[in-house]
Design a protein around this motif. Structure first.
Motif, mmCIF file in Angstrom:
data_model
loop_
_atom_site.group_PDB
_atom_site.id
_atom_site.type_symbol
_atom_site.label_atom_id
_atom_site.label_comp_id
_atom_site.label_asym_id
_atom_site.label_seq_id
_atom_site.Cartn_x
_atom_site.Cartn_y
_atom_site.Cartn_z
ATOM 1 N N GLU A 1 0.823 -1.213 0.000
ATOM 2 C CA GLU A 1 0.000 0.000 0.000
ATOM 3 C C GLU A 1 0.859 1.265 0.000
ATOM 4 O OE1 GLU A 1 -2.450 -0.774 3.392
ATOM 5 O OE2 GLU A 1 -3.923 -1.892 2.215
ATOM 6 N N GLU A 2 1.941 1.274 0.773
ATOM 7 C CA GLU A 2 2.819 2.446 0.818
ATOM 8 C C GLU A 2 3.530 2.642 -0.521
ATOM 9 O OE1 GLU A 2 5.333 2.602 4.310
ATOM 10 O OE2 GLU A 2 3.635 2.126 5.604
ATOM 11 N N LEU A 3 3.943 1.540 -1.158
ATOM 12 C CA LEU A 3 4.581 1.647 -2.476
ATOM 13 C C LEU A 3 3.581 2.140 -3.523
ATOM 14 C CD1 LEU A 3 6.819 -1.560 -2.518
ATOM 15 C CD2 LEU A 3 7.607 0.818 -2.466
ATOM 16 N N LEU A 4 2.355 1.637 -3.468
ATOM 17 C CA LEU A 4 1.326 2.091 -4.409
ATOM 18 C C LEU A 4 1.071 3.588 -4.266
ATOM 19 C CD1 LEU A 4 -1.277 -0.805 -4.223
ATOM 20 C CD2 LEU A 4 0.023 -0.096 -6.241
ATOM 21 N N THR A 5 1.008 4.053 -3.041
ATOM 22 C CA THR A 5 0.788 5.479 -2.800
ATOM 23 C C THR A 5 1.974 6.295 -3.310
ATOM 24 O OG1 THR A 5 -0.576 4.997 -0.870
ATOM 25 C CG2 THR A 5 0.378 7.214 -1.013
ATOM 26 N N TYR A 6 3.168 5.857 -2.997
ATOM 27 C CA TYR A 6 4.372 6.589 -3.398
ATOM 28 C C TYR A 6 4.519 6.646 -4.920
ATOM 29 C CZ TYR A 6 9.238 8.033 -3.700
ATOM 30 O OH TYR A 6 10.394 8.701 -4.007
ATOM 31 N N TYR A 7 4.340 5.503 -5.576
ATOM 32 C CA TYR A 7 4.544 5.439 -7.035
ATOM 33 C C TYR A 7 3.306 5.828 -7.831
ATOM 34 C CZ TYR A 7 9.149 3.583 -6.295
ATOM 35 O OH TYR A 7 10.476 3.446 -5.916
ATOM 36 N N GLY A 8 2.167 5.940 -7.194
ATOM 37 C CA GLY A 8 0.981 6.427 -7.880
ATOM 38 C C GLY A 8 0.167 5.368 -8.597
ATOM 39 N N GLY A 9 0.179 4.146 -8.088
ATOM 40 C CA GLY A 9 -0.690 3.113 -8.643
ATOM 41 C C GLY A 9 0.043 1.905 -9.182
ATOM 42 N N TRP A 10 -0.764 0.958 -9.642
ATOM 43 C CA TRP A 10 -0.232 -0.332 -10.108
ATOM 44 C C TRP A 10 0.643 -0.174 -11.341
ATOM 45 C CZ3 TRP A 10 -0.352 -4.093 -6.829
ATOM 46 C CH2 TRP A 10 -1.389 -4.213 -5.911
ATOM 47 N N LYS A 11 0.245 0.680 -12.277
ATOM 48 C CA LYS A 11 1.004 0.813 -13.522
ATOM 49 C C LYS A 11 2.427 1.284 -13.246
ATOM 50 C CE LYS A 11 0.941 2.609 -18.146
ATOM 51 N NZ LYS A 11 0.169 3.150 -19.228
ATOM 52 N N ALA A 12 2.556 2.311 -12.440
ATOM 53 C CA ALA A 12 3.887 2.834 -12.118
ATOM 54 C C ALA A 12 4.685 1.821 -11.297
ATOM 55 C CB ALA A 12 3.767 4.154 -11.372
ATOM 56 N N LEU A 13 4.020 1.142 -10.366
ATOM 57 C CA LEU A 13 4.716 0.137 -9.557
ATOM 58 C C LEU A 13 5.190 -1.016 -10.432
ATOM 59 C CD1 LEU A 13 5.692 -0.723 -6.786
ATOM 60 C CD2 LEU A 13 3.437 -1.726 -6.364
ATOM 61 N N SER A 14 4.392 -1.404 -11.419
ATOM 62 C CA SER A 14 4.786 -2.500 -12.312
ATOM 63 C C SER A 14 5.973 -2.116 -13.186
ATOM 64 C CB SER A 14 3.614 -2.948 -13.182
ATOM 65 O OG SER A 14 3.315 -1.990 -14.175
ATOM 66 N N GLN A 15 6.195 -0.822 -13.386
ATOM 67 C CA GLN A 15 7.377 -0.390 -14.135
ATOM 68 C C GLN A 15 8.630 -0.461 -13.269
ATOM 69 O OE1 GLN A 15 6.037 3.429 -15.544
ATOM 70 N NE2 GLN A 15 4.998 2.529 -17.295
ATOM 71 N N GLU A 16 8.457 -0.346 -11.966
ATOM 72 C CA GLU A 16 9.585 -0.471 -11.038
ATOM 73 C C GLU A 16 9.948 -1.933 -10.804
ATOM 74 O OE1 GLU A 16 11.419 2.050 -9.724
ATOM 75 O OE2 GLU A 16 10.198 3.405 -10.925
ATOM 76 N N ILE A 17 8.918 -2.775 -10.657
ATOM 77 C CA ILE A 17 9.108 -4.213 -10.429
ATOM 78 C C ILE A 17 8.263 -4.936 -11.454
ATOM 79 C CG2 ILE A 17 8.921 -6.134 -8.833
ATOM 80 C CD1 ILE A 17 8.892 -4.156 -6.559
ATOM 81 N N ARG A 18 8.900 -5.592 -12.377
ATOM 82 C CA ARG A 18 8.201 -6.256 -13.481
ATOM 83 C C ARG A 18 7.798 -7.671 -13.069
ATOM 84 N NH1 ARG A 18 5.140 -4.865 -17.332
ATOM 85 N NH2 ARG A 18 5.298 -6.123 -19.185
ATOM 86 N N ILE A 19 6.696 -7.784 -12.335
ATOM 87 C CA ILE A 19 6.139 -9.094 -12.007
ATOM 88 C C ILE A 19 4.652 -9.071 -12.365
ATOM 89 C CG2 ILE A 19 7.809 -9.847 -10.273
ATOM 90 C CD1 ILE A 19 6.066 -8.796 -8.097
ATOM 91 N N ASN A 20 4.161 -10.194 -12.847
ATOM 92 C CA ASN A 20 2.814 -10.257 -13.402
ATOM 93 C C ASN A 20 1.710 -9.858 -12.433
ATOM 94 O OD1 ASN A 20 3.437 -10.846 -16.007
ATOM 95 N ND2 ASN A 20 3.274 -13.057 -15.760
ATOM 96 N N CYS A 21 1.895 -10.095 -11.143
ATOM 97 C CA CYS A 21 0.818 -9.753 -10.206
ATOM 98 C C CYS A 21 0.607 -8.238 -10.133
ATOM 99 C CB CYS A 21 1.074 -10.338 -8.821
ATOM 100 S SG CYS A 21 2.429 -9.609 -7.907
ATOM 101 N N PHE A 22 1.566 -7.447 -10.618
ATOM 102 C CA PHE A 22 1.409 -5.995 -10.673
ATOM 103 C C PHE A 22 0.977 -5.527 -12.060
ATOM 104 C CE2 PHE A 22 4.867 -5.295 -7.206
ATOM 105 C CZ PHE A 22 4.002 -5.750 -6.235
ATOM 106 N N VAL A 23 1.037 -6.408 -13.057
ATOM 107 C CA VAL A 23 0.758 -6.034 -14.443
ATOM 108 C C VAL A 23 -0.625 -6.504 -14.894
ATOM 109 C CG1 VAL A 23 1.527 -6.303 -16.838
ATOM 110 C CG2 VAL A 23 3.223 -6.100 -15.016
ATOM 111 N N ASP A 24 -0.905 -7.779 -14.679
ATOM 112 C CA ASP A 24 -2.111 -8.411 -15.208
ATOM 113 C C ASP A 24 -3.230 -8.419 -14.170
ATOM 114 O OD1 ASP A 24 -3.753 -9.813 -16.947
ATOM 115 O OD2 ASP A 24 -2.981 -11.761 -16.291
#
Length: 74
Positions: free
Chosen positions: A19-42
């Motif tokens: 939750e803290e990472l999502l808030t900092y990075y501004g959502g799933w899309k931005a977080l998935s660009q930082e960490i490329r794992i499918n649970c953040f992409v799909d």
């Protein structure tokens, strides 16, 4: 509760970390660009991500490492 002075994430829940990472990075899309794992992409959700990360040590480590890099004061 056992003390772990060398573990900066001791006592920090995985859902709180996400939750803290999502808030900092501004959502799933931005977080998935930082960490490329499918649970953040799909079709990401907190519940599906927690399920995946609890079963997948290498992915959990990536999330924890990003958290420590993003919030070094923790």
């Amino acid at each position: 509760m056992e003390k772990q002075p060398n573990n900066p994430l001791h006592g920090k829940r995985l859902d709180t970390i996400i939750e803290e990472l999502l808030t900092y990075y501004g959502g799933w899309k931005a977080l998935s660009q930082e960490i490329r794992i499918n649970c953040f992409v799909d079709n990401p959700s907190l519940k599906s991500s927690l399920t995946f990360l609890r079963k997948t040590p290498w992915a959990r480590k990536k999330v924890e490492d990003l958290y420590l890099a993003t919030f070094p004061e923790q």
